[in-house]
Design a protein around this motif. Structure first.
Motif, mmCIF file in Angstrom:
data_model
loop_
_atom_site.group_PDB
_atom_site.id
_atom_site.type_symbol
_atom_site.label_atom_id
_atom_site.label_comp_id
_atom_site.label_asym_id
_atom_site.label_seq_id
_atom_site.Cartn_x
_atom_site.Cartn_y
_atom_site.Cartn_z
ATOM 1 N N THR A 82 4.067 32.035 4.945
ATOM 2 C CA THR A 82 4.607 32.629 6.172
ATOM 3 C C THR A 82 5.967 32.101 6.598
ATOM 4 N N ALA A 83 6.290 30.827 6.291
ATOM 5 C CA ALA A 83 7.505 30.236 6.850
ATOM 6 C C ALA A 83 8.122 29.229 5.887
ATOM 7 N N TRP A 84 9.405 28.945 6.105
ATOM 8 C CA TRP A 84 10.138 27.979 5.294
ATOM 9 C C TRP A 84 10.877 26.994 6.193
ATOM 10 N N TYR A 85 11.190 25.827 5.590
ATOM 11 C CA TYR A 85 11.911 24.764 6.291
ATOM 12 C C TYR A 85 12.819 24.099 5.266
ATOM 13 N N VAL A 86 14.124 24.145 5.486
ATOM 14 C CA VAL A 86 15.089 23.529 4.578
ATOM 15 C C VAL A 86 16.003 22.632 5.396
ATOM 16 N N THR A 87 16.256 21.424 4.888
ATOM 17 C CA THR A 87 17.072 20.454 5.607
ATOM 18 C C THR A 87 17.679 19.465 4.621
ATOM 19 N N ASP A 88 18.582 18.632 5.113
ATOM 20 C CA ASP A 88 19.130 17.549 4.292
ATOM 21 C C ASP A 88 18.437 16.224 4.615
ATOM 22 N N ASN A 89 17.288 16.296 5.278
ATOM 23 C CA ASN A 89 16.493 15.126 5.652
ATOM 24 C C ASN A 89 15.192 15.162 4.849
ATOM 25 N N SER A 90 14.849 14.067 4.182
ATOM 26 C CA SER A 90 13.680 14.055 3.300
ATOM 27 C C SER A 90 12.348 13.884 4.027
ATOM 28 N N THR A 91 12.370 13.736 5.346
ATOM 29 C CA THR A 91 11.132 13.560 6.104
ATOM 30 C C THR A 91 10.346 14.872 6.139
ATOM 31 N N THR A 92 9.075 14.823 5.763
ATOM 32 C CA THR A 92 8.241 16.022 5.753
ATOM 33 C C THR A 92 8.085 16.565 7.171
ATOM 34 N N PRO A 93 8.340 17.863 7.361
ATOM 35 C CA PRO A 93 8.189 18.444 8.700
ATOM 36 C C PRO A 93 6.717 18.548 9.090
ATOM 37 N N THR A 94 6.472 18.738 10.373
ATOM 38 C CA THR A 94 5.120 18.981 10.877
ATOM 39 C C THR A 94 4.986 20.469 11.188
ATOM 40 N N THR A 95 3.793 20.900 11.506
ATOM 41 C CA THR A 95 3.602 22.313 11.838
ATOM 42 C C THR A 95 4.362 22.710 13.094
ATOM 43 N N SER A 96 4.728 21.738 13.935
ATOM 44 C CA SER A 96 5.471 22.053 15.157
ATOM 45 C C SER A 96 6.983 21.914 14.988
ATOM 46 N N SER A 97 7.443 21.640 13.763
ATOM 47 C CA SER A 97 8.886 21.583 13.494
ATOM 48 C C SER A 97 9.486 22.980 13.629
ATOM 49 N N ASN A 98 10.786 23.071 13.536
ATOM 50 C CA ASN A 98 11.497 24.339 13.730
ATOM 51 C C ASN A 98 11.484 25.183 12.448
ATOM 52 N N THR A 158 28.225 15.020 -2.681
ATOM 53 C CA THR A 158 26.965 15.683 -2.986
ATOM 54 C C THR A 158 25.961 15.392 -1.892
ATOM 55 N N VAL A 159 25.212 16.416 -1.514
ATOM 56 C CA VAL A 159 24.136 16.264 -0.544
ATOM 57 C C VAL A 159 22.858 16.791 -1.191
ATOM 58 N N VAL A 160 21.742 16.182 -0.865
ATOM 59 C CA VAL A 160 20.446 16.642 -1.354
ATOM 60 C C VAL A 160 19.815 17.490 -0.251
ATOM 61 N N ILE A 161 19.329 18.680 -0.618
ATOM 62 C CA ILE A 161 18.583 19.477 0.347
ATOM 63 C C ILE A 161 17.112 19.480 -0.061
ATOM 64 N N TYR A 162 16.251 19.566 0.940
ATOM 65 C CA TYR A 162 14.808 19.507 0.755
ATOM 66 C C TYR A 162 14.194 20.773 1.339
ATOM 67 N N ALA A 163 13.188 21.324 0.656
ATOM 68 C CA ALA A 163 12.576 22.571 1.111
ATOM 69 C C ALA A 163 11.055 22.478 1.080
ATOM 70 N N TRP A 164 10.434 23.072 2.088
ATOM 71 C CA TRP A 164 8.984 23.189 2.182
ATOM 72 C C TRP A 164 8.650 24.611 2.599
ATOM 73 N N VAL A 165 7.454 25.061 2.294
ATOM 74 C CA VAL A 165 6.935 26.317 2.829
ATOM 75 C C VAL A 165 5.602 26.026 3.505
ATOM 76 N N MET A 166 5.221 26.927 4.414
ATOM 77 C CA MET A 166 3.963 26.774 5.131
ATOM 78 C C MET A 166 3.153 28.057 4.976
ATOM 79 N N ASP A 167 1.842 27.902 4.839
ATOM 80 C CA ASP A 167 0.996 29.083 4.700
ATOM 81 C C ASP A 167 0.457 29.527 6.065
ATOM 82 N N GLY A 168 -0.333 30.586 6.048
ATOM 83 C CA GLY A 168 -0.810 31.204 7.276
ATOM 84 C C GLY A 168 -1.752 30.365 8.111
ATOM 85 N N VAL A 169 -2.306 29.294 7.567
ATOM 86 C CA VAL A 169 -3.190 28.426 8.343
ATOM 87 C C VAL A 169 -2.559 27.059 8.629
ATOM 88 N N GLY A 170 -1.269 26.901 8.313
ATOM 89 C CA GLY A 170 -0.559 25.675 8.668
ATOM 90 C C GLY A 170 -0.485 24.611 7.599
#
Length: 87
Positions: free
Chosen positions: A16-32, A61-73
């Motif tokens: 359902t959603a994606w999160y991409v940043t230059d910060n390696s900290t794993t986002p939470t379900t309440s992140s943007n 050079t910068v490292v970008i990090y990406a995560w995806v989230m499914d429909g149940v979080g």
């Protein structure tokens, strides 16, 4: 501004959603998180991100990090890539 291609799949809850940043900290379900243009079990979409590159040296050079989230979080494992800036 950088264009990033994201592909993901989840046969049970759908992606359902994606999160991409230059910060390696794993986002939470309440992140943007940003919703994909449409949710589904297999998603492939080009997204555009903008982040502050003022701290990157010329031709740095910068490292970008990406995560995806499914429909149940559930949040995926991280994927990353390097981007080199040429000023």
């Amino acid at each position: 501004t950088v264009k990033v291609g994201i592909s993901a799949g989840d046969s049970l809850a759908g992606v359902t959603a994606w999160y991409v940043t230059d910060n390696s900290t794993t986002p939470t379900t309440s992140s943007n998180w940003t919703n994909f243009s449409s949710a589904g079990t297999n998603i492939s979409e080009n997204v555009t991100i903008t982040f502050d590159n003022s701290s990157i040296a010329d031709n740095g050079t910068v490292v970008i990090y990406a995560w995806v989230m499914d429909g149940v979080g559930n949040i995926s494992a991280v994927d990353s890539d390097n981007i080199t800036y040429y000023h």
